[in-house]
Motif scaffolding. Structure first.
Motif, short mmCIF file in Angstrom:
data_model
loop_
_atom_site.label_atom_id
_atom_site.label_comp_id
_atom_site.label_asym_id
_atom_site.label_seq_id
_atom_site.Cartn_x
_atom_site.Cartn_y
_atom_site.Cartn_z
N GLU A 1 0.81 -1.23 0.01
CA GLU A 1 -0.02 0.17 0.02
C GLU A 1 0.81 1.15 -0.10
N ALA A 2 2.12 1.35 0.76
CA ALA A 2 2.73 2.36 0.86
C ALA A 2 3.38 2.56 -0.57
N MET A 3 3.75 1.55 -1.13
CA MET A 3 4.47 1.46 -2.53
C MET A 3 3.54 2.01 -3.58
N ILE A 4 2.14 1.67 -3.47
CA ILE A 4 1.27 2.06 -4.55
C ILE A 4 1.15 3.59 -4.17
N ARG A 5 1.22 4.14 -2.83
CA ARG A 5 1.16 5.51 -2.77
C ARG A 5 2.09 6.42 -3.27
N LYS A 6 3.45 5.63 -2.79
CA LYS A 6 4.61 6.41 -3.22
C LYS A 6 4.69 6.42 -4.99
N MET A 7 4.23 5.41 -5.56
CA MET A 7 4.20 5.28 -6.92
C MET A 7 3.25 6.47 -7.61
N ALA A 8 2.06 6.49 -6.91
CA ALA A 8 1.23 7.59 -7.62
C ALA A 8 1.65 8.87 -7.30
N GLY A 9 2.29 9.14 -6.32
CA GLY A 9 2.77 10.54 -5.97
C GLY A 9 4.00 10.75 -7.01
N PHE A 10 4.76 9.81 -6.96
CA PHE A 10 5.80 10.03 -8.10
C PHE A 10 5.44 10.00 -9.65
N LEU A 11 4.32 9.58 -9.93
CA LEU A 11 3.67 9.74 -11.48
C LEU A 11 2.66 10.93 -11.35
N GLY A 12 2.61 11.67 -10.23
CA GLY A 12 1.83 12.76 -10.30
C GLY A 12 0.20 12.62 -10.26
N ILE A 13 -0.14 11.36 -9.76
CA ILE A 13 -1.47 10.89 -9.80
C ILE A 13 -2.05 11.09 -8.28
N ASP A 14 -3.17 11.70 -8.23
CA ASP A 14 -3.93 11.94 -7.01
C ASP A 14 -4.66 10.64 -6.47
N ALA A 15 -4.29 9.74 -5.78
CA ALA A 15 -4.88 8.50 -5.48
C ALA A 15 -5.34 8.61 -4.02
N ASP A 16 -6.78 8.26 -4.14
CA ASP A 16 -7.57 8.27 -2.93
C ASP A 16 -7.58 6.83 -2.43
N ASP A 17 -8.03 6.61 -1.22
CA ASP A 17 -8.07 5.24 -0.61
C ASP A 17 -8.70 4.05 -1.31
N ALA A 18 -9.79 4.64 -2.18
CA ALA A 18 -10.23 3.39 -3.02
C ALA A 18 -9.43 3.06 -4.16
N MET A 19 -8.71 4.02 -4.85
CA MET A 19 -8.01 3.71 -5.91
C MET A 19 -6.69 2.78 -5.15
N ILE A 20 -6.33 3.13 -4.25
CA ILE A 20 -5.23 2.30 -3.53
C ILE A 20 -5.54 1.18 -3.40
N ASP A 21 -6.82 1.01 -2.71
CA ASP A 21 -7.34 -0.51 -2.51
C ASP A 21 -7.43 -1.29 -3.67
N ARG A 22 -7.83 -0.67 -4.96
CA ARG A 22 -8.21 -1.42 -6.21
C ARG A 22 -6.82 -1.88 -6.74
#
Length: 303
Positions: free
Chosen positions: A195-216
């Motif tokens: 989960e932390a990796m997904i959030r870190k990758m989303a930030g690196f890509l400039g994607i605003d990822a909410d909890d639902a996207m992270i879970d998916r």
């Protein structure tokens, strides 16, 4: 037209015969990579988490762009093209991708990639990569049981198509561990902290990822999910090309295994070779006596 041996290899030399024969065939549709601003290279060393990272990247950008996940593909490396095999696959590296940013796969070191892009890299214990590599190539590049792990070292040092040896790759990306254009983590940290990796990758890509996207994305990158859909993560394009060129069928190897690789399966003599090269090439540059020590430093950078 069938080239090479017309069968899977049974020795290191025969692996070279088949690979060389495939490279000699003309590819009329092949086009080399043309860089665009913002491109992302997923460029871990072979058997170090590349496939999971590709899936994570692709699902994040698709959910951000469309609100829906995407499993409508035959090969994840069609979604994030692999330049090192594009010529063999007669593939145009510049075909439109389903969402932005564009993503590409590689096993190369930084110095042989397009500069000024963004890079996602996972590092893995070399002994684990050795066991994983051998399992993967068995039934794919050579007939099962014909090249034991004790004889596999030269193939491991090749690092996969277009790649480099493990130590060159590790040192290249370790040197960029603090660069803002590089997201560098260890494979084990990514798996344990997905989960932390997904959030870190989303930030690196400039994607605003909410909890639902992270879970998916988390659900789409579990070992169980990817194993259930393993045909999409098993180099389908390469296997099809090999089947056509070498006259092969029913290539058996699978990238996504039900269980992970085990460093303890590496023969002691091979483990000693791996460690000797670490002592010779990595320890003097990094100050780390082994991968566990280096991984602790990289993991600490994740906060």
């Amino acid at each position: 037209m069938t080239v090479g041996l017309g069968r899977l290899a049974r020795s290191i030399e025969e692996v070279g015969t088949n690979l060389g024969a495939m490279q000699a065939i003309e590819r009329p549709d092949y086009r080399t990579y043309e860089p665009h601003d913002g491109d992302v290279f997923i460029t871990s060393w072979a058997k170090s988490g590349t496939t999971m990272t590709q899936q994570m990247f692709h699902q994040l950008r698709m959910l951000a762009a469309t609100g829906e996940a995407d499993m409508d593909f035959d090969d994840i490396s069609r979604m994030t093209p692999w330049e090192d095999t594009a010529q063999q696959n007669n593939f145009d590296m510049n075909v439109p991708q389903k969402a932005s940013p564009r993503g590409f796969k590689s096993h190369r070191e930084y110095e042989r990639l397009e500069p000024g892009m963004r890079y996602i890299v996972t590092l893995r214990d070399p002994h684990e990569t050795y066991h994983s590599f051998h399992r993967f190539f068995s039934g794919y590049l050579f007939e099962p049981g014909t090249i034991p792990m004790e004889e596999f070292f030269p193939l491991w040092m090749m690092g996969g198509p277009g790649g480099c040896d493990y130590y060159t790759h590790l040192l290249s990306w370790y040197a960029r561990r603090n660069e803002p254009d590089t997201l560098l983590v260890t494979y084990r940290w990514m798996v344990k902290n997905k989960e932390a990796m997904i959030r870190k990758m989303a930030g690196f890509l400039g994607i605003d990822a909410d909890d639902a996207m992270i879970d998916r994305v988390d659900a789409l990158t579990t070992r169980e999910f990817m194993y259930e859909h393993k045909d999409k993560f098993d180099d389908a394009m390469i296997k099809q090309g090999m089947a056509e060129m070498l006259g092969l069928h029913d290539l058996e190897s699978s990238k996504v295994k039900a269980e992970g690789s085990d460093a303890k399966q590496v023969p002691p003599a091979i483990a000693a070779q791996i460690d000797a090269l670490w002592a010779e090439r990595v320890a003097p540059v990094t100050g780390h006596k082994d991968f566990a020590s280096l991984a602790a430093e990289v993991d600490a950078l994740q906060g």
